[in-house]
Write an enzyme that holds these catalytic residues in place. Structure first.
Site, PDB file in Angstrom:
ATOM      1  N   CYS A  90      -7.059 -44.912 -52.010  1.00  0.00           N
ATOM      2  CA  CYS A  90      -8.428 -44.212 -52.027  1.00  0.00           C
ATOM      3  C   CYS A  90      -9.159 -44.750 -50.576  1.00  0.00           C
ATOM      4  O   CYS A  90      -8.557 -46.021 -49.651  1.00  0.00           O
ATOM      5  CB  CYS A  90      -9.880 -44.555 -53.105  1.00  0.00           C
ATOM      6  SG  CYS A  90     -11.312 -44.209 -52.748  1.00  0.00           S
TER       7      CYS A  90
ATOM      8  N   CYS B 160     -16.501 -43.649 -61.162  1.00  0.00           N
ATOM      9  CA  CYS B 160     -16.258 -42.712 -60.113  1.00  0.00           C
ATOM     10  C   CYS B 160     -16.861 -44.057 -59.407  1.00  0.00           C
ATOM     11  O   CYS B 160     -18.103 -43.578 -58.632  1.00  0.00           O
ATOM     12  CB  CYS B 160     -16.553 -41.579 -59.478  1.00  0.00           C
ATOM     13  SG  CYS B 160     -15.723 -41.313 -57.549  1.00  0.00           S
TER      14      CYS B 160
END
Length: 428
Positions: free
Chosen positions: A356, A160
């Protein structure tokens, strides 16, 4: 009557509970089990860590919101899953039986894989939980009294990377506003093979754009970085070449460091033989169902998906918000089909497309990768103040959604439309 238990009450578990309740009649019970009694909006943690948000703005009590929808809640850790017997053992020893189990626990943070890392007993900060973000804010306030070198980045095995970039830019912007940036040499240390890889082999022109942003803010970087240990005020990093062989040893001084760890599966889930891969992530089929137990489903960071590509220092593939949203929706529709007596219709699939929104202090970057694994039909990366504003709106919207129990899909209804991408091919 069936009893559906949802293990985990994060950005996957809470929406799963609300969507299941919207799809099922009240003869079916839904219970959410979570180790803590509050929901936390994890994407806001970089702001909490620099004092731009307070905990009360990014958390809310779980029980009252679920109760409005006739969803039960248990605030306890789960110590054991009996997959054969379809039951959980809670921390107080109570057993909880289920007909269907939905695992949305999120990850275990593997700070132990790098000696000296982590906020508890280590020397680096984290933004993975709101507790960690608050601890990072407390340490940051001490740092501001005596600023010096700082490090932001991601450890070997991390998957991440977006929040690491976010925090680097937010940290930079906050120091600029305080007129202290000139006192803080800042280094971005990442296991990615290049800047902008993001665990996705890059998206659009992410490499060029992010390198340009780092240069413009005088942020040095080290890629292919294998952080080996951390001591008080010193981080030891081996920079490797494309073959994974040591290229250069770095001993980096710091007065403040925030490093994202690698993830693993949580203990109770990882301990179930045949449920997970060696890292403890749940093995699922294309319908989000366990490959071994038909009544277990899983979504979010805790599911097993392969890396996009092999890298010199191990990296994982991220599970972004849109991906998690579609995983949850697929699970809910498949369980609803089975309970309606139509198992042949339990064929809903998630999309592993990646979308995102990443904040950068007063601007931001958005990327779309369709599908996540290249080659792609859409490969798009853009920067602008609109992303910063969009991230703020997302926070407020999602918190409202969790308070009110709305099952409305955020990405499908709002983000895709705003980006001009209203029809997506569902690909894996």
């Amino acid at each position: 009557m069936a009893h559906i238990v949802i293990l985990g009450a994060g950005t996957g578990g809470m929406p799963a509970a609300y969507e299941l309740r919207a799809l099922l009649d009240r003869t079916h019970r839904i219970t959410v089990v979570n180790a803590v009694d509050y929901f936390q909006f994890v994407p806001s943690n970089p702001w909490v860590a620099v004092g731009w948000r307070e905990r009360r703005a990014t958390t809310l009590p779980i029980a009252p919101s679920l109760a409005k929808k006739d969803i039960a809640f248990i605030a306890q850790r789960v110590d054991e899953i009996d997959a054969e017997g379809s039951s959980l053992t809670l921390a107080d020893g109570e057993r909880l039986a289920y007909d269907y189990l939905v695992i949305t626990t999120g990850p275990k943070l593997a700070f132990d894989e790098v000696p000296g890392s982590g906020p508890q007993g280590g020397h680096t900060q984290s933004i993975c939980t709101v507790d960690h973000a608050e601890a990072a804010w407390a340490e940051y306030q001490r740092f501001l009294q005596d600023p010096g070198p700082a490090i932001v980045g991601a450890m070997p095995g991390a998957s991440c990377f977006g929040p690491a970039y976010e925090f680097a830019f937010i940290f930079n912007k906050d120091l600029q506003r305080r007129k202290l940036r000139h006192k803080v040499p800042l280094t971005f240390v990442t296991s990615e093979p290049y800047i902008g890889h993001m665990g996705l082999a890059g998206v659009g022109d992410s490499k060029t754009l992010l390198e340009s942003e780092l240069r413009s803010f005088d942020i040095r970087w080290i890629t292919n970085a294998k952080t080996t240990r951390v001591e008080q005020g010193r981080m030891f990093v081996t920079e490797v070449d494309e073959a994974g062989q040591p290229k250069k040893e770095h001993e980096l001084p710091f007065k403040y460091a925030m490093m994202l760890p690698a993830f693993k599966g949580v203990d109770a889930v990882a301990a179930v033989e045949g449920l997970c891969n060696p890292r403890g992530f749940v093995l699922i089929d294309e319908h989000q169902r366990s490959k071994k137990w038909r009544n277990i489903f899983s979504a979010g960071v805790c599911v097993a998906i392969p890396p996009v590509e092999a890298t010199p220092v191990p990296t994982g593939a991220p599970k972004t918000g849109y991906m998690i949203e579609t995983m949850v929706s697929a699970i809910c529709h498949n369980i609803a089909a089975e309970l309606a007596g139509r198992p042949e219709e339990a064929t809903a699939k998630a999309t592993w497309n990646a979308i995102c929104l990443a904040d950068m202090g007063d601007t931001g970057a958005a990327f779309v990768a369709l599908p996540q694994i290249p080659p792609r039909n859409v490969n798009w990366f853009k920067k602008g103040r609109w992303v910063h504003l969009g991230k703020i709106a997302f926070e407020k919207y999602f918190m409202h959604k969790m308070k009110t129990g709305s099952p409305e899909p955020f990405y499908e209804k709002h983000v895709l439309k705003a980006l001009g991408i209203e029809r997506l091919e569902k690909t894996r």
